[in-house]
Design a protein around this motif. Structure first.
Motif, short mmCIF file in Angstrom:
data_model
loop_
_atom_site.label_atom_id
_atom_site.label_comp_id
_atom_site.label_asym_id
_atom_site.label_seq_id
_atom_site.Cartn_x
_atom_site.Cartn_y
_atom_site.Cartn_z
N UNK A 5 19.74 39.57 38.67
CA UNK A 5 20.27 38.43 37.56
C UNK A 5 20.44 37.19 38.32
N UNK A 6 21.32 37.13 39.40
CA UNK A 6 21.22 36.10 40.17
C UNK A 6 20.21 35.62 40.77
N UNK A 7 19.33 36.24 41.19
CA UNK A 7 17.90 35.65 41.89
C UNK A 7 17.37 34.90 40.87
N UNK A 8 17.38 35.53 39.77
CA UNK A 8 16.53 34.79 38.73
C UNK A 8 17.18 33.68 37.76
N UNK A 9 18.58 33.57 38.22
CA UNK A 9 19.54 32.37 37.77
C UNK A 9 19.78 32.77 36.20
N UNK A 10 19.85 34.05 36.03
CA UNK A 10 20.36 34.43 34.74
C UNK A 10 21.87 34.22 34.53
N UNK A 11 22.25 33.41 33.61
CA UNK A 11 23.71 33.28 33.57
C UNK A 11 24.29 34.71 33.30
N UNK A 12 25.57 34.51 34.29
CA UNK A 12 26.18 35.86 34.34
C UNK A 12 28.02 35.45 34.37
N UNK A 13 28.73 35.97 33.34
CA UNK A 13 30.17 35.77 33.46
C UNK A 13 31.09 36.94 34.13
N UNK A 14 31.83 36.48 35.11
CA UNK A 14 32.43 37.55 35.97
C UNK A 14 33.90 37.39 35.20
N UNK A 15 34.34 38.69 34.58
CA UNK A 15 35.72 38.55 34.46
C UNK A 15 36.64 39.83 34.91
N UNK A 16 37.96 39.75 34.83
CA UNK A 16 38.72 40.98 35.27
C UNK A 16 38.25 42.30 34.75
N UNK A 17 38.07 42.52 33.25
CA UNK A 17 37.33 43.76 32.94
C UNK A 17 36.12 44.02 33.47
N UNK A 18 35.31 43.20 33.68
CA UNK A 18 33.93 43.60 34.42
C UNK A 18 34.18 44.37 36.02
N UNK A 19 35.12 43.54 36.49
CA UNK A 19 35.30 43.88 37.89
C UNK A 19 36.04 45.10 37.88
N UNK A 20 37.08 45.40 36.99
CA UNK A 20 37.89 46.66 36.84
C UNK A 20 36.78 47.80 36.42
N UNK A 21 35.84 47.58 35.84
CA UNK A 21 34.92 48.49 35.40
C UNK A 21 33.94 49.08 36.48
N UNK A 22 33.49 48.10 37.35
CA UNK A 22 32.92 48.40 38.60
C UNK A 22 33.32 49.15 39.48
#
Length: 339
Positions: free
Chosen positions: A117-134
Motif C-alpha cells: 500500500x505504501x508503494x502505491x501511495x494508498x493512505x494508511x493510518x498507523x495507531x498503537x492498536x495496529x502496532x500492538x496487533x502486529x
C-alpha cells in the motif's frame, strides 16, 4: 407507517455470502491439502481445478456477460496473472508446509499489505492498536514455528510469495469492482481468471517438471484420491464465486476478518487428521496469531474510519453554523469594519 429495517434483504444476502465463503475457504484449505498429499502434483491440480471451473461456466454461457471490450481487457490484463500466482504458490505451499504453518504464517499478511500500500501511495493510518496487533501476530507466528515438527524453506518461501500475490490480487480486484468498476458479471470474472490462467499454470507445471510424474501419479490414483481431487475442484468453483461476490459487498478490512474466523477449524483439522504439531506452545502460538489478525482488522477499521468521522463532524458543524445565520468567525469581522 411502521418502522421497516433498512436493507434487511441485503444483510441476509451478505450473511449467506459470508457463511458460504467461510465454508468454501475452510474446505479449500483442507481438501487442497488432502489432494496434494495423495496426488503430489500441485500445479497440475490447480490447472485441473481451473479447467473444471471453465467447463462448468461454459455449461451456462448466458451468464457470461460484459459491458464493453475495454472492461474485459482491463480485467484480463491485470487480475488473472495475479490469480495464477496466488493459486500456484498456495498449492506449492500445501505440498511442502503443514496446514498449521500456512494458516498461522498468513496472519503476517498485514505487513506486506502495508508495504505494498505504501508503494502505491494508498493512505494508511498507523495507531498503537495496529502496532500492538502486529506485534501479537509476529509473536504468535514465532512461538508456533519454534514448536513446529517440521520446517521447509521451500514451503516458507511459497507462503511468502503467496501472501504477496494474494495482497496484490485483492487490491486489484477491489479497485476494479469498487473504485473504477468494470461492467462484468461475476461468472465472467471467474471465466477470465480461470480461462486465461490455465495456460500459464500448465507452463509453470512443465517448468516444475511435473509432466514426468503424470503417468505414475495418475495410474496410482484410487477412488479416495479421485474424491479428494473432485471435492477440491468443487471447492475451487465455490470459492471463486463466493470470493468475488464477497469482495464486491465488503471492504478489504472486513474481508480479512471473515478469512480469520475459520482458521481455527483448519488448524485443528491438521492436528486431528494429519498429525501436525499439537503442543501447548504451538496451540498458544496459533491462537495468538489468529487473535492478532482479528485485532489488526478491527484496529485498521477504526483507524480508517477516524478521518471520515472527523470529516463528518466538520460537515455537521458547518451545516449547523449555516442554519444559525452563517460562519461566526466571518460575522465577527464585520463589526470592526468602518462605516
Amino acid at each position: 407507517a411502521g418502522w421497516q429495517p433498512v436493507g434487511a434483504d441485503t444483510m441476509n444476502e451478505l450473511i449467506l455470502t459470508m457463511v458460504g465463503y467461510m465454508l468454501a475457504s475452510a474446505g479449500m484449505s483442507i481438501f487442497n491439502k488432502l489432494a496434494v498429499v495423495h496426488l503430489p502434483l500441485p500445479l497440475t491440480i490447480v490447472a485441473i481445478q481451473m479447467a473444471f471451473t471453465v467447463a462448468t461456466l461454459l455449461a451456462k454461457p448466458s451468464t457470461l456477460t460484459y459491458g464493453s471490450h475495454q472492461d474485459v481487457r482491463r480485467w484480463a490484463f491485470t487480475v488473472p496473472p495475479l490469480f495464477v500466482g496466488m493459486l500456484a504458490s498456495s498449492m506449492v505451499a500445501m505440498q511442502f508446509a503443514t496446514l498449521g504453518t500456512i494458516v498461522v504464517c498468513r496472519n503476517v499478511a498485514p505487513i506486506p499489505t502495508m508495504l505494498i500500500e505504501g508503494m502505491f501511495r494508498i493512505p494508511f493510518v498507523t495507531t498503537m492498536p495496529t502496532v500492538a496487533a502486529l506485534v501479537t501476530i509476529v509473536a504468535g507466528v514465532a512461538l508456533y514455528e519454534s514448536a513446529e515438527l517440521s520446517f521447509s524453506l521451500l514451503g516458507m518461501g511459497a507462503i511468502l510469495v503467496n501472501m504477496i500475490f494474494a495482497v496484490l490480487e485483492r487490491l486489484m480486484q477491489r479497485h476494479l469492482m469498487a473504485n473504477k468498476p468494470v461492467e462484468l458479471s461475476k461468472p465472467m470474472m471467474m471465466m477470465l481468471n480461470n480461462g486465461i490462467g490455465m495456460l500459464p499454470t500448465l507452463l509453470l507445471a512443465l517448468c516444475w517438471g511435473e509432466q514426468h510424474k503424470w503417468a505414475d501419479a495418475f495410474s496410482q490414483m484410487d477412488k479416495r484420491d479421485m474424491t479428494f481431487l473432485a471435492i477440491s475442484c468443487l471447492n475451487g468453483l465455490a470459492i471463486s464465486y463466493a470470493g468475488i461476490r464477497l469482495q464486491h459487498m465488503v471492504a478489504a478490512t472486513s474481508f480479512m476478518v471473515v478469512t480469520n474466523v475459520n482458521k481455527f477449524a483448519v488448524i485443528f483439522f491438521g492436528i486431528a487428521t494429519l498429525g501436525e504439531s499439537a503442543s501447548y506452545a504451538s496451540l498458544l502460538g496459533c491462537s495468538l496469531a489468529v487473535v492478532g489478525g482479528v485485532m489488526y482488522a478491527d484496529a485498521r477499521k477504526r483507524a480508517d474510519e477516524s478521518p471520515m468521522r472527523d470529516m463528518h463532524d466538520e460537515e455537521k458543524s458547518l451545516v449547523k453554523r449555516a442554519a444559525l445565520g452563517g460562519d461566526a468567525d466571518l460575522d465577527s469581522g464585520d463589526e470592526d469594519e468602518p462605516e
